[in-house]
Design a protein around this motif. Structure first.
Motif, PDB file in Angstrom:
ATOM      1  N   HIS A 100       0.828  -1.203   0.000  1.00  0.00           N
ATOM      2  CA  HIS A 100       0.000   0.000   0.000  1.00  0.00           C
ATOM      3  C   HIS A 100       0.868   1.262   0.000  1.00  0.00           C
ATOM      4  O   HIS A 100       1.992   1.261   0.521  1.00  0.00           O
ATOM      5  N   ALA A 101       0.321   2.342  -0.528  1.00  0.00           N
ATOM      6  CA  ALA A 101       0.993   3.635  -0.504  1.00  0.00           C
ATOM      7  C   ALA A 101       0.744   4.337   0.823  1.00  0.00           C
ATOM      8  O   ALA A 101      -0.396   4.411   1.293  1.00  0.00           O
ATOM      9  N   VAL A 151       0.495   8.889  -1.423  1.00  0.00           N
ATOM     10  CA  VAL A 151      -0.848   9.200  -1.932  1.00  0.00           C
ATOM     11  C   VAL A 151      -0.959  10.684  -2.255  1.00  0.00           C
ATOM     12  O   VAL A 151      -1.451  11.074  -3.318  1.00  0.00           O
ATOM     13  N   GLY A 152      -0.476  11.520  -1.342  1.00  0.00           N
ATOM     14  CA  GLY A 152      -0.529  12.958  -1.578  1.00  0.00           C
ATOM     15  C   GLY A 152       0.306  13.385  -2.764  1.00  0.00           C
ATOM     16  O   GLY A 152      -0.116  14.217  -3.572  1.00  0.00           O
ATOM     17  N   GLY A 153       1.494  12.802  -2.901  1.00  0.00           N
ATOM     18  CA  GLY A 153       2.363  13.138  -4.023  1.00  0.00           C
ATOM     19  C   GLY A 153       1.779  12.733  -5.357  1.00  0.00           C
ATOM     20  O   GLY A 153       1.831  13.495  -6.338  1.00  0.00           O
ATOM     21  N   ARG A 186      -4.095  14.798   6.869  1.00  0.00           N
ATOM     22  CA  ARG A 186      -3.305  16.038   6.958  1.00  0.00           C
ATOM     23  C   ARG A 186      -2.013  15.906   6.157  1.00  0.00           C
ATOM     24  O   ARG A 186      -1.566  16.865   5.503  1.00  0.00           O
ATOM     25  N   ILE A 187      -1.403  14.748   6.176  1.00  0.00           N
ATOM     26  CA  ILE A 187      -0.179  14.527   5.402  1.00  0.00           C
ATOM     27  C   ILE A 187      -0.483  14.593   3.908  1.00  0.00           C
ATOM     28  O   ILE A 187       0.250  15.210   3.132  1.00  0.00           O
ATOM     29  N   TYR A 219      -1.255  17.573  -1.911  1.00  0.00           N
ATOM     30  CA  TYR A 219      -2.375  17.903  -2.793  1.00  0.00           C
ATOM     31  C   TYR A 219      -3.221  18.990  -2.130  1.00  0.00           C
ATOM     32  O   TYR A 219      -3.679  18.817  -0.992  1.00  0.00           O
ATOM     33  N   HIS A 220      -3.416  20.103  -2.825  1.00  0.00           N
ATOM     34  CA  HIS A 220      -4.037  21.270  -2.199  1.00  0.00           C
ATOM     35  C   HIS A 220      -5.477  21.514  -2.640  1.00  0.00           C
ATOM     36  O   HIS A 220      -6.064  22.550  -2.304  1.00  0.00           O
ATOM     37  N   GLY A 221      -6.062  20.559  -3.378  1.00  0.00           N
ATOM     38  CA  GLY A 221      -7.459  20.690  -3.749  1.00  0.00           C
ATOM     39  C   GLY A 221      -8.374  20.117  -2.675  1.00  0.00           C
ATOM     40  O   GLY A 221      -7.920  19.699  -1.599  1.00  0.00           O
TER      41      GLY A 221
END
Length: 257
Positions: free
Chosen positions: A193-194, A199-201, A229-230, A235-237
């Motif tokens: 799993h990521a 996931v955010g990247g 939060r991480i 990702y800022h959307g």
């Protein structure tokens, strides 16, 4: 306004499918991402609904090709429903809508090793393609659903290491990503799993209009808020944490502009 596609059928999906108001007779496609039990255990129960629909219909059923300990979609289907020795031989009529079943199931294997997206389904309303994603040693598929109203990309479990997933998912209005583990999970878990930073990247590279996170489990569920939060550091959307019976209209994404 209809339940056109079902992706995965793990334990509990049979119940939630009915509670959501979905109807088997409206489905055009059932797509299985991989053969871990939490993604496929309720498939037979859902297909048994072919006894209760009013008119005969065809439905496409796709899943990954075989590898190692995991069967192909066609083999899995055969082991469930073959006439002799199948786990549910009494449902053998699912092959051709016979023996009281009004559902003909067109089963197909998808090459998860292909470097290019594979066409899964297409009609006047939608186009569905699939791409293999790395879920440890488990053959696994992600799905892209394109319609006139918007595009949804659904990633099943993955560790985030297939760079081809980013261009596959580019242009998505809604991106669905699993957030199964926490940031400090062990190496074996991260092979499957990521972690939240991955996931955010990945989401940041794809830059969908909205990101929906799902598949919270174990310690990752306890640390869900911290993990989200991480993800948001990258990702800022808009980010949504899904729950059973959540509904996310495509318009939620397309109206952001």
């Amino acid at each position: 306004g209809k339940s056109a596609i079902l992706i995965d059928a793990g334990g509990g999906v049979f119940l939630r499918f009915g509670q959501s108001g979905a109807r088997l007779e409206d489905l055009k496609l059932i797509a299985i991402s991989h053969f871990h039990t939490d993604h496929v255990a309720d498939l037979a129960a859902i297909l048994k609904g072919g006894y209760f629909i009013k008119e005969r219909k065809d439905i496409d059923l796709v899943g990954p090709a075989a590898s190692g300990a995991f069967p192909s979609m066609t083999t899995y289907f055969k082991d469930l429903f073959k006439m002799k020795g199948g786990a549910y031989s009494y449902l053998n009529g699912l092959y051709n809508a016979t023996d009281g079943l009004k559902l003909k199931t067109n089963v197909r294997d998808i090459d998860y090793t292909s470097l290019t997206p594979q066409l899964v389904y297409q009609d006047a309303e939608m186009k569905v393609t699939a791409l293999g994603i790395p879920h440890g040693d488990v053959p696994c598929l992600a799905f892209r659903i394109e319609t006139a109203r918007g595009t949804i990309v659904i990633s099943a479990d993955q560790n985030g290491s297939n760079k081809a997933f980013v261009p596959f998912a580019k242009g998505a209005d809604i991106l669905v990503m699993p957030l199964a583990i926490d940031e400090n999970a062990d190496g074996v878990s991260k092979f499957i799993h990521a972690a939240p930073d991955i996931v955010g990247g990945v989401a940041a590279e794809i830059n969908p209009r909205i990101l929906i996170l799902n598949h919270f489990m174990g310690k990752g569920l306890l640390l869900k808020d911290e993990s989200i939060r991480i993800v948001k550091k990258y990702y800022h959307g808009p980010v949504y944490a899904s729950r059973d019976l959540s509904c996310f209209p495509v318009s939620l994404a397309t109206e952001k502009d």
